[in-house]
Write a protein that holds these residues in place. Structure first.
Motif, mmCIF file in Angstrom:
data_model
loop_
_atom_site.group_PDB
_atom_site.id
_atom_site.type_symbol
_atom_site.label_atom_id
_atom_site.label_comp_id
_atom_site.label_asym_id
_atom_site.label_seq_id
_atom_site.Cartn_x
_atom_site.Cartn_y
_atom_site.Cartn_z
ATOM 1 N N GLU A 1 2.689 10.262 -9.743
ATOM 2 C CA GLU A 1 2.026 10.415 -11.044
ATOM 3 C C GLU A 1 1.095 11.629 -11.063
ATOM 4 N N ALA A 2 0.440 11.915 -9.937
ATOM 5 C CA ALA A 2 -0.519 13.016 -9.878
ATOM 6 C C ALA A 2 0.117 14.357 -9.513
ATOM 7 N N GLY A 3 1.412 14.349 -9.142
ATOM 8 C CA GLY A 3 2.063 15.587 -8.744
ATOM 9 C C GLY A 3 1.726 16.018 -7.329
ATOM 10 N N ALA A 4 1.174 15.092 -6.533
ATOM 11 C CA ALA A 4 0.878 15.378 -5.126
ATOM 12 C C ALA A 4 2.068 14.970 -4.269
ATOM 13 N N LEU A 5 2.213 15.588 -3.110
ATOM 14 C CA LEU A 5 3.287 15.257 -2.182
ATOM 15 C C LEU A 5 2.825 14.143 -1.243
ATOM 16 N N LEU A 6 3.715 13.214 -0.938
ATOM 17 C CA LEU A 6 3.418 12.116 -0.035
ATOM 18 C C LEU A 6 4.098 12.365 1.307
ATOM 19 N N VAL A 7 3.305 12.380 2.376
ATOM 20 C CA VAL A 7 3.812 12.627 3.724
ATOM 21 C C VAL A 7 3.565 11.391 4.573
ATOM 22 N N PHE A 8 4.630 10.850 5.160
ATOM 23 C CA PHE A 8 4.501 9.757 6.119
ATOM 24 C C PHE A 8 4.646 10.327 7.525
ATOM 25 N N ASP A 9 3.615 10.145 8.329
ATOM 26 C CA ASP A 9 3.626 10.547 9.735
ATOM 27 C C ASP A 9 4.171 9.376 10.543
ATOM 28 N N GLU A 10 5.441 9.480 10.934
ATOM 29 C CA GLU A 10 6.093 8.440 11.733
ATOM 30 C C GLU A 10 6.336 8.936 13.156
ATOM 31 N N VAL A 11 5.450 9.809 13.623
ATOM 32 C CA VAL A 11 5.589 10.355 14.971
ATOM 33 C C VAL A 11 5.591 9.238 16.012
ATOM 34 N N GLN A 12 4.690 8.288 15.873
ATOM 35 C CA GLN A 12 4.610 7.189 16.833
ATOM 36 C C GLN A 12 5.427 5.974 16.413
ATOM 37 N N THR A 13 5.569 5.747 15.118
ATOM 38 C CA THR A 13 6.185 4.514 14.636
ATOM 39 C C THR A 13 7.683 4.637 14.387
ATOM 40 N N PRO B 1 9.133 8.790 1.124
ATOM 41 C CA PRO B 1 8.114 9.782 0.788
ATOM 42 C C PRO B 1 8.766 11.095 0.346
ATOM 43 N N ASP B 2 7.955 12.125 0.224
ATOM 44 C CA ASP B 2 8.483 13.477 0.016
ATOM 45 C C ASP B 2 8.797 14.136 1.350
ATOM 46 N N VAL B 3 8.003 13.788 2.366
ATOM 47 C CA VAL B 3 8.163 14.374 3.698
ATOM 48 C C VAL B 3 7.890 13.296 4.742
ATOM 49 N N MET B 4 8.674 13.300 5.813
ATOM 50 C CA MET B 4 8.418 12.413 6.942
ATOM 51 C C MET B 4 8.442 13.238 8.221
ATOM 52 N N TYR C 1 0.832 -1.205 0.000
ATOM 53 C CA TYR C 1 0.000 0.000 0.000
ATOM 54 C C TYR C 1 0.868 1.257 0.000
ATOM 55 N N LEU C 2 1.927 1.266 0.809
ATOM 56 C CA LEU C 2 2.808 2.426 0.862
ATOM 57 C C LEU C 2 3.514 2.638 -0.475
ATOM 58 N N GLN C 3 3.917 1.555 -1.118
ATOM 59 C CA GLN C 3 4.544 1.672 -2.441
ATOM 60 C C GLN C 3 3.551 2.210 -3.465
ATOM 61 N N ALA C 4 2.312 1.746 -3.391
ATOM 62 C CA ALA C 4 1.280 2.255 -4.303
ATOM 63 C C ALA C 4 1.043 3.742 -4.068
ATOM 64 N N ALA C 5 1.043 4.146 -2.797
ATOM 65 C CA ALA C 5 0.867 5.563 -2.487
ATOM 66 C C ALA C 5 1.989 6.399 -3.085
ATOM 67 N N ARG C 6 3.216 5.848 -3.037
ATOM 68 C CA ARG C 6 4.352 6.553 -3.625
ATOM 69 C C ARG C 6 4.150 6.737 -5.134
ATOM 70 N N GLU C 7 3.738 5.699 -5.821
ATOM 71 C CA GLU C 7 3.557 5.758 -7.264
ATOM 72 C C GLU C 7 2.389 6.660 -7.650
ATOM 73 N N ILE C 8 1.287 6.542 -6.915
ATOM 74 C CA ILE C 8 0.083 7.311 -7.257
ATOM 75 C C ILE C 8 0.308 8.806 -7.048
ATOM 76 N N THR C 9 0.914 9.170 -5.933
ATOM 77 C CA THR C 9 1.148 10.601 -5.679
ATOM 78 C C THR C 9 2.143 11.176 -6.670
#
Length: 400
Positions: A223-235, A251-254, A213-221
């Motif tokens: 392709e669409a020109g959207a930024l991908l942010v992973f919130d790893e505050v807890q993890t 991602p683009d931002v963590m 799912y995370l890899q798909a999110a990377r590819e989809i964002t």
């Protein structure tokens, strides 16, 4: 302070309710001391801390190295503001870029907490605004997401009861089912500036998202020109048995916080790739305390200890063992998690009652809903210590 140190838990709780704003309700206990994976209350009772300050106390309580480093740095240089920098700030930024496998040109911004790190990320993603003819006005978040309590971060948080009292909120957010690649693909288009994802939804009860799912999110964002942010505050910071739960997806931002400082307040935003660092320039954002020498020294001590004591491997081994043992306990209907972030669901018992029974028995755990118990102990916890809780758990379930 000396006067308060002589009072009982009940007397201190009464003083608390008279002087502190009641946003947290009445405190369950008044804690006065910690060592390793244990804490003690004002009445002298000992507890095994299986929550770790909500995934914060990476190295346990009063860790000698962390305490020494903080004390030494504070005695040398405590605060300078961000008109200046310090060796510890530079060193921690470089270390975070190293362990996150950030590409050349990536940069770090330091804050004081997870919600502040997410606020910084939101401001950055707002600059991905598209054009006047084709503006990017939407943000995508996941159902059951939790990203913080400040107004921007709150606008990404799914739970209606958290958001409703403070509406209208600043973001135009669309929530989609977590883990559903088709839903993500259908939601992300040229109107979306960013997608925010927790690789594991901790506050939702340790709900897992797959690497697929995370890899798909990377590819989809992308392709669409959207930024991908992973919130790893807890993890982040070893909680799941690797430094980041999202690895190897970049991602683009963590965003990071909680375990990074091992109990000392710090947050961080890693911006991956030189092309993404352009979104925030001098004057666009700031913080008075973020990246102060003491917090950054604490972060370096945490990372050094994780690496030098091989804690990632221990976290993976002990986490797997813990979940295997939980699966064999009557009354536990489901177990999930990674490393030292685990949730188990109760077949019949009330989770809040179990939390209370566990506290009376000397164990600190957390209920994320009426059926789910979350465990996020220090990464240094031993199988023997975990075993003491497992031995008590059947009786706790019966009591609940």
């Amino acid at each position: 302070m000396q006067e308060l140190a002589q009072l009982s838990s009940s007397a201190l709780s009464e003083r608390y309710q008279q002087s502190l704003l009641g946003v947290f309700g009445a405190p369950q206990r008044v804690l006065v001391r910690g060592a390793g994976c244990h804490v003690w209350d004002a009445d002298g009772n000992q507890y095994l801390d299986l929550l770790g300050g909500i995934a914060v106390n990476t190295l346990g309580h009063a860790n000698p190295l962390l305490t020494s480093v903080i004390t030494s740095q504070l005695a040398t240089l405590g605060h300078v503001s961000n008109f200046f920098t310090s060796p510890s700030q530079i060193a921690l930024a470089e270390k975070l870029l190293e362990i996150s496998a950030a590409p050349a040109g990536s940069k770090v911004f330091f804050a004081n907490s997870g919600t502040e790190a997410n606020e910084a990320a939101l401001k950055l993603t707002r600059r991905n605004a598209g054009t006047e003819a084709a503006p990017r006005t939407r943000v995508i978040a996941l159902e059951h997401a939790f990203h913080g309590r400040t107004l921007g971060a709150l606008s990404l948080t799914y739970k209606e009861k958290y958001r409703a009292p403070f509406a209208p909120l600043p973001q135009n957010v669309t929530w989609i089912p977590a883990g559903d690649i088709d839903a993500l693909r259908n939601a992300v288009d040229e109107t979306v500036s960013a997608v925010f994802i927790e690789p594991i939804q901790g506050e939702a009860g340790v709900k897992m998202l797959s690497t697929e799912y995370l890899q798909a999110a990377r590819e989809i964002t992308r392709e669409a020109g959207a930024l991908l942010v992973f919130d790893e505050v807890q993890t982040g910071m070893g909680r799941t048995g690797s430094f980041f739960a999202s690895a190897p997806v970049i991602p683009d931002v963590m965003t990071l916080a909680k375990g990074l400082g091992g109990g000392f307040p710090i947050g961080a935003m890693i911006v991956f790739g030189e092309e993404n660092t352009k979104w925030l320039t001098p004057g666009d954002h700031g913080t008075t305390f973020g990246g102060n020498p003491v917090a950054c020294a604490a972060g370096l001590a945490v990372i050094h200890t994780i690496e030098s004591q091989n804690l990632l491997e221990k976290v993976r081994e002990n986490g797997t063992w813990l979940r295997e043992q939980l699966c064999s306990i009557a009354g536990v209907s489901e177990v999930r998690g990674a490393g030292m972030l685990t949730a188990f669901e109760l077949a019949e018992a009330n989770a809040q009652k179990l939390v209370a029974a566990a506290l009376d028995a000397g164990f600190i755990v957390n209920a994320t809903d009426e059926k789910t118990i979350r465990l996020a102990p220090p990464l240094v916890i031993t199988q023997e210590q975990l075993g003491s809780f497992l031995a008590a758990l059947p009786q706790l379930i019966a009591a609940a």
